[in-house]
Design a protein around this motif. Structure first.
Motif: not given
Length: 401
Positions: A316-330, A339-343, A348-351, A354-359
């Motif tokens: 997990p990683f949380v940026n300055n705007e408190d958006v959670l990023f993480f990696s997943s194989d699920g 790697t994904f970002a939460t929406v 402020k509820t996670i809905t 989003a896949n960060l895509g290439v590259p």
């Protein structure tokens, strides 16, 4: 010889196990079993290029366990054979396996949308990558901290049986330095690095407190679970006279499961982490704990079913705007671990995620995403083609018209 191979496999000495299982196949001894074991060994080593060769042979065997259909499909995705992936996932389903049918049905459209999306991230290879695994880069106060298995200069070398690389340590280098030869002299000063795995880290804004992963090793005692396996734990240390001292094991650790990959939120009141502790959705999940004003730690809270799946969520990683990023194989991805970002909604509820895509993402493992405070640059790691083990990339965000 089979007993030797199985012992190596069961003790996670996968690099040596591959050699023994290969010899068993060459000698035509219990070939079907050795082929399945060799395929699994390469999969554990995150080497789909080799795993796919032996999974293909395994699924041709009579009465093969159906999980090999699934494992073969995952390996095919890791080598960008998406058509083959879909075929063998359907085979797995037809044999009685449970799959995410909506995800499989939308796979073609997902891949097309990711490949055709406007590129936002642009990559640069950093100068301090080594011939071994490097990941977990974070930037703080003009320095880059990262985790690496590059320990070649130390007098005593400890090798990790999983991949035959030295154990991980935490290093620091000045940002912008032209020195690509970062060795044991750049290890973090103090009591953080041990003879086992150390890292990755997260560090407070004032630079005085660090949280880090380490094998269950404290005060020269190596902890193990009931099966004799040493898991990960999270520790905290403080900076004293330029060295990291006063190591403290956090209260929510337990020797019976792994807890690692710490990440602070923007105001440093929460610590996110990954764990395969009981009660999750499956595999490794993302959790967080509250950090109280007196430094005490609250009880873990699961980040929920939108973030976590029945597979593995890590880093997990949380940026300055408190958006959670993480990696997943699920979650739906390009290959192994993406790697994904939460929406978030307005409250402020996670809905969604989003896949960060290439590259940023590839058909291999992509993980340990980090953004600087400017929100426009950072780092991540990947074991994609072109490197040995995992390597660190610097990414920058450019908004194109």
């Amino acid at each position: 010889m089979q007993k030797k191979a199985d012992k190596l496999f069961n003790t996670f000495a996968f690099a040596d196990a591959t050699e023994v299982y290969t010899r068993l196949i060459d000698k035509d001894f219990n070939t079907d079993y050795a082929t399945r074991q060799l395929a699994d060994t390469y999969a554990f080593m995150r080497n789909p290029d080799s795993a796919v060769v032996y999974y293909q042979k395994a699924v041709e065997q009579a009465n093969v366990p159906i999980e090999y259909y699934y494992n073969y499909a995952q390996a095919l995705r890791g080598v960008k054979d998406y058509k083959g992936y879909r075929q063998w996932m359907r085979e797995y389903k037809d044999k009685g396996g449970i799959i995410n049918e909506a995800q499989l049905a939308s796979d073609k459209d997902f891949l097309k949308s990711v490949v055709n999306a406007k590129q936002s991230y642009f990559l640069t290879d950093v100068k301090f990558n080594s011939e071994f695994s490097d990941f977990g880069a974070v930037e703080h106060n003009g320095n880059i901290y990262f985790t690496s298995a590059r320990d070649k200069g130390a007098l005593t070398k400890h090798v990790y049986g999983w991949n035959k690389e030295p154990f991980l340590d935490i290093y620091v280098t000045e940002k912008g330095t032209n020195d690509s030869l970062i060795n044991h002299k750049s290890k973090l000063k103090g009591d953080i690095n041990s003879v086992f795995h150390d890292g990755p880290i997260t560090i407070t804004k004032d630079g005085k407190t660090i949280y880090f992963s380490r094998n269950d090793f404290n005060k020269n005692v190596l902890g193990k679970n009931t099966e004799g396996i040493t898991n990960l734990k999270i520790y905290r240390a403080t900076l004293t006279d330029g060295k990291w001292k006063n190591l403290e094991e956090l209260s929510f650790n337990d020797s019976s499961y792994s807890t690692g990959h710490p990440a602070l939120n923007s105001d440093e009141t929460k610590l996110y982490f990954a764990s395969d502790r009981p009660g999750g959705f499956g595999g490794s999940d993302i959790y967080y704990v509250n950090i109280n004003a007196d430094g005490s730690i609250g009880e873990p809270t699961n980040a929920g079913e939108i973030v976590n799946t029945n597979k593995n969520e890590k880093f997990p990683f949380v940026n300055n705007e408190d958006v959670l990023f993480f990696s997943s194989d699920g979650h739906q991805g390009l290959g192994l671990m993406d790697t994904f970002a939460t929406v978030y909604s307005k409250d402020k509820t996670i809905t969604n995620v989003a896949n960060l895509g290439v590259p940023v993402n590839s058909s291999k493992d992509d993980f340990s995403f980090f953004l600087n405070e400017d929100g426009l640059s950072g780092y991540f790691a990947s074991n994609r083609e072109g490197g040995v083990g995992s390597m660190i990339f610097m990414h920058s965000i450019k908004h194109l018209n």
